[in-house]
Structure formats: structure tokens, C-alpha cells
Design an enzyme around this catalytic site. Structure first.
Site, PDB file in Angstrom:
ATOM      1  N   HIS A  66       0.713   5.549   2.766  1.00 35.17           N
ATOM      2  CA  HIS A  66      -0.027   4.923   1.881  1.00 35.17           C
ATOM      3  C   HIS A  66      -0.307   5.368   0.424  1.00 35.17           C
ATOM      4  CE1 HIS A  66      -1.473   2.879   5.807  1.00 35.17           C
ATOM      5  NE2 HIS A  66      -0.783   1.976   5.186  1.00 35.17           N
ATOM      6  N   ASN A  89      -5.040  -5.552   3.320  1.00 39.02           N
ATOM      7  CA  ASN A  89      -6.013  -4.790   4.437  1.00 39.02           C
ATOM      8  C   ASN A  89      -7.127  -4.002   3.663  1.00 39.02           C
ATOM      9  OD1 ASN A  89      -4.486  -5.638   6.526  1.00 39.02           O
ATOM     10  ND2 ASN A  89      -2.807  -4.280   6.144  1.00 39.02           N
ATOM     11  N   SER A 139      -8.504  -5.903  13.196  1.00 39.86           N
ATOM     12  CA  SER A 139      -8.747  -4.513  13.853  1.00 39.86           C
ATOM     13  C   SER A 139      -9.489  -3.651  12.871  1.00 39.86           C
ATOM     14  CB  SER A 139      -7.353  -3.983  14.119  1.00 39.86           C
ATOM     15  OG  SER A 139      -6.686  -3.678  12.904  1.00 39.86           O
ATOM     16  N   SER A 178       5.249  -7.351   8.368  1.00 44.56           N
ATOM     17  CA  SER A 178       4.215  -6.803   7.995  1.00 44.56           C
ATOM     18  C   SER A 178       3.372  -7.614   7.188  1.00 44.56           C
ATOM     19  CB  SER A 178       4.539  -5.755   7.014  1.00 44.56           C
ATOM     20  OG  SER A 178       5.096  -6.109   5.753  1.00 44.56           O
ATOM     21  N   THR A 179       2.069  -7.530   6.967  1.00 46.54           N
ATOM     22  CA  THR A 179       1.149  -8.406   6.312  1.00 46.54           C
ATOM     23  C   THR A 179       1.632  -8.390   4.616  1.00 46.54           C
ATOM     24  OG1 THR A 179      -0.795  -6.983   7.137  1.00 46.54           O
ATOM     25  CG2 THR A 179      -1.427  -8.287   5.348  1.00 46.54           C
ATOM     26  N   HIS A 188       6.310  -3.294  13.016  1.00 49.15           N
ATOM     27  CA  HIS A 188       6.996  -3.831  11.928  1.00 49.15           C
ATOM     28  C   HIS A 188       8.316  -3.313  11.809  1.00 49.15           C
ATOM     29  CE1 HIS A 188       3.186  -5.496  11.175  1.00 49.15           C
ATOM     30  NE2 HIS A 188       2.533  -4.365  10.836  1.00 49.15           N
ATOM     31  N   TRP A 244       7.551  -0.011  -0.374  1.00 46.86           N
ATOM     32  CA  TRP A 244       8.604   1.049  -0.484  1.00 46.86           C
ATOM     33  C   TRP A 244       8.215   1.857   0.929  1.00 46.86           C
ATOM     34  CZ3 TRP A 244      13.052   2.146  -2.494  1.00 46.86           C
ATOM     35  CH2 TRP A 244      13.629   3.586  -2.209  1.00 46.86           C
ATOM     36  N   ASN A 301       0.696  -1.233   0.044  1.00 45.83           N
ATOM     37  CA  ASN A 301      -0.334  -0.084  -0.055  1.00 45.83           C
ATOM     38  C   ASN A 301       0.681   1.157   0.059  1.00 45.83           C
ATOM     39  OD1 ASN A 301      -2.639  -1.291  -0.141  1.00 45.83           O
ATOM     40  ND2 ASN A 301      -2.532  -1.418   2.162  1.00 45.83           N
TER      41      ASN A 301
HETATM   42  O1  CDP Z   1      -0.921  -3.388   8.294  1.00 45.16           O
HETATM   43  P1  CDP Z   1       0.385  -3.179   7.739  1.00 45.16           P
HETATM   44  O2  CDP Z   1       1.183  -1.744   8.291  1.00 45.16           O
HETATM   45  O3  CDP Z   1       1.266  -4.402   7.686  1.00 45.16           O
HETATM   46  O4  CDP Z   1       0.100  -2.782   6.206  1.00 45.16           O
HETATM   47  P2  CDP Z   1      -0.395  -1.804   5.199  1.00 45.16           P
HETATM   48  O5  CDP Z   1      -0.148  -0.239   5.783  1.00 45.16           O
HETATM   49  O6  CDP Z   1      -1.785  -1.775   4.973  1.00 45.16           O
HETATM   50  O7  CDP Z   1       0.298  -1.877   3.866  1.00 45.16           O
HETATM   51  C1  CDP Z   1       0.256  -3.229   3.420  1.00 45.16           C
HETATM   52  C2  CDP Z   1       1.806  -3.668   3.069  1.00 45.16           C
HETATM   53  O8  CDP Z   1       2.389  -2.903   2.127  1.00 45.16           O
HETATM   54  C3  CDP Z   1       2.520  -3.548   4.392  1.00 45.16           C
HETATM   55  O9  CDP Z   1       2.333  -4.601   5.288  1.00 45.16           O
HETATM   56  C4  CDP Z   1       3.987  -3.566   3.791  1.00 45.16           C
HETATM   57  O10 CDP Z   1       4.578  -4.869   3.401  1.00 45.16           O
HETATM   58  C5  CDP Z   1       3.690  -2.781   2.454  1.00 45.16           C
HETATM   59  N1  CDP Z   1       4.172  -1.181   2.658  1.00 45.16           N
HETATM   60  C6  CDP Z   1       5.353  -0.894   2.100  1.00 45.16           C
HETATM   61  O11 CDP Z   1       6.268  -1.644   1.738  1.00 45.16           O
HETATM   62  N2  CDP Z   1       5.435   0.497   2.201  1.00 45.16           N
HETATM   63  C7  CDP Z   1       4.802   1.422   2.584  1.00 45.16           C
HETATM   64  N3  CDP Z   1       5.024   2.764   2.738  1.00 45.16           N
HETATM   65  C8  CDP Z   1       3.644   0.912   3.016  1.00 45.16           C
HETATM   66  C9  CDP Z   1       3.120  -0.534   3.015  1.00 45.16           C
END
Ligand code: CDP
Length: 267
Positions: free
Chosen positions: A229, A85, A109, A193-194, A241, A215, A62
Site C-alpha cells: 500500500h 477502504n 471489517s 478486489s474492491t 483476491h 499495481w 492503494n
Molecule cells: O481490500 P482490498 O485488498 O481489496 O483493497 P486495498 O488493499 O485497500 O486496495 C484497494 C484496491 O487497490 C484493491 O482492491 C486493488 O484493486 C488495488 N491495489 C492494487 O492494484 N495493488 C496493490 N498493491 C494494492 C491495491
């Protein structure tokens, strides 16, 4: 990945890998387990419904780097598209992130915060899933104690409304083994991370994996500042994370030709 984690058989909980009476140890909670009773067993599919190996898979993180990437068409060209997510897929984002989804993760959540735990927002929840068409919702029902009820509620809500989507419950053994695998490679965090869980699954299930939106940095490759995001700038809880460490590992895999990390704009 195949040796450690066997995504083909263990990615999600099934009747075949989780019989009645099995003690399911939660992967995100110390010393907590659930013994599978008949009622819980009855809602598991017989075998994994994912036909593997799949040829081309896109895993979409994301990150804000996706904004103005023009990668939507490339994402959608894959046979199987994984998203994380329940991300927004409204028309303003389609050209950058695509519109196709075969599997989308749902953190319990989100059910609590966005859909009042499905106690009185069930219709709104089901309506919000239309953008994901007939995809699987992948939920870590057996990772943390408080994640089980919302996950089961999602399952029953989809059944009650005869929704097009269906739930796959993440297998805690798979998540635990993936966690161990990356810990041995030097990723130290409370939880992966997810996105890294999904990339790991894709490597076990797909022949070719391209990842987009991974990234975790505040500036893009040209030094221009970007949001966390592609749809907002809400940062993750600090210390939970370790996305930059994860990124380093993904980059090593990219360099070795194991997967492709798409960072540039798509042509
Ligand atoms: O819940 P979580 O923080 O794991 O995930 P998210 O913010 O919904 O984003 C989905 C996934 O994208 C994350 O788990 C990261 O692996 C990746 N991500 C990333 O690499 N760089 C970002 N700036 C944001 C998300």
C-alpha cells in the site's frame, strides 16, 4: 459493462430497485437472503443520488506505486474521485494521491477492527471522516451476513452526528453481475478486489476513467521494491483476491483505450 451490470440503476440499493418484500440474495454468501421490511426500506434513498453519466472519473487504488508519484493534482482534476477502504489522506500523502473524494468504500471489517464496531468509538469514527468531506461511503451491507450490522451502524452513526457524509449500500445484484462478468474474462478468485468493483462501476458511470494505484507487484517499473500500500506494507489474505489477474484485464482495457492506467509519475 452497461449490458451486464447497469451501474446507473443498480450500483446501490434504492427504494426504486429494492421494494418492501424483496428477497435480497447476498452475493458473498451461499443461499443467504434478507427480505426487505419497512424499517430497512425506509433508510434507502428513492433513486441513486449519483448524477450520471459523469465526465471524468479517477479511481484510486492503494498500491505502493503511488508513493512519490506526484499524481495528487491529476487525481483531483476529475469530476468524481473514488477511493477504496477509507485510505489515509493526511498531508504527507496529498501530493501523491490527492485530497478530493466523492465516494469511498468501507469494508465492514474496518468498522469492526478500527472502530470497535462503533459500539463506543462513534465520535472518533465521525471525526476520522472529515478528510472525505461530503462523500458517499459505499458499503457492501448485503454481501456477507456479518457485514449488515456494521453497515447499518455506520448509517445510524452518520445520521445521529449529522455528519456530512452519507452511506450508499452496495447492491448485491450489481456486485454479483460484475463478479460474473470478470469470471467470464478469466479472473478466478474467491472475490474480486474492491478496486476492480470500483473500476467496473466507474466504467458504467463515467465517460473517461483514469485509474491510479493499481499495481499489485512488489517492484515498480524500474525494478525498485515498493510496499503493498502507499501507506503500509500489510499484504492481503493469500488466495482471497487475484490482483495480478485483475491487473492483466485492466491492462487490456488500457491498451484498447477504454480507460487509462496511470503507472508512471505524473508530470
Ligand atoms: O481490500 P482490498 O485488498 O481489496 O483493497 P486495498 O488493499 O485497500 O486496495 C484497494 C484496491 O487497490 C484493491 O482492491 C486493488 O484493486 C488495488 N491495489 C492494487 O492494484 N495493488 C496493490 N498493491 C494494492 C491495491
Amino acid at each position: 459493462m452497461t449490458d451486464c451490470c447497469d451501474a446507473g440503476n443498480l450500483f446501490s440499493v434504492t427504494k426504486a430497485n429494492t421494494p418492501v418484500g424483496k428477497k435480497l440474495w447476498f452475493d458473498g454468501e451461499f443461499f443467504y437472503s434478507l427480505t426487505i421490511d419497512n424499517a430497512t426500506y425506509s433508510i434507502f434513498p428513492q433513486d441513486t443520488p449519483l448524477k450520471h453519466p459523469m465526465k471524468k472519473c479517477s479511481v484510486v487504488g492503494n498500491s505502493g506505486i503511488l508513493r512519490n508519484s506526484g499524481c495528487g493534482r491529476h487525481v483531483d482534476q476529475a469530476d468524481f474521485v473514488i477511493r477504496c477502504n477509507l485510505p489515509p489522506l493526511t498531508s504527507e500523502y496529498t501530493k501523491d494521491v490527492g485530497s478530493k473524494t466523492q465516494l469511498v468504500t468501507v469494508n465492514p471489517s474496518i468498522i469492526e477492527k478500527r472502530y470497535q464496531n462503533l459500539l463506543w468509538a462513534r465520535r472518533a469514527f465521525v471525526d476520522s471522516l472529515h478528510v472525505y468531506r461530503d462523500s458517499f461511503l459505499y458499503m457492501p451491507a448485503f454481501s456477507m451476513m456479518h457485514g449488515t450490522d456494521p453497515s447499518l451502524r455506520v448509517y445510524y452513526t452518520l445520521m445521529d452526528f449529522r455528519a456530512n457524509q452519507s452511506v450508499l449500500f452496495a447492491n448485491p445484484s450489481f456486485l454479483r453481475n460484475v463478479g460474473k462478468f470478470w469470471r467470464n474474462k478469466g479472473v478466478h478468485s474467491r472475490r474480486l478486489s474492491t478496486g476492480l468493483f470500483m473500476v467496473s462501476a466507474a466504467l458504467g458511470l463515467c465517460e473517461e476513467v483514469t485509474i491510479y494505484g493499481f499495481w499489485p507487484f512488489h517492484v515498480d517499473l524500474k525494478g525498485k521494491s515498493i510496499s503493498h500500500h502507499y501507506y503500509d506494507d500489510i499484504l492481503p489474505l493469500s488466495g482471497f483476491h487475484s490482483m495480478p489477474e485483475e491487473f492483466l484485464q485492466l491492462w487490456v482495457l488500457h491498451k484498447a483505450g477504454v480507460l487509462k492506467v496511470q503507472l508512471d509519475q505524473c508530470a
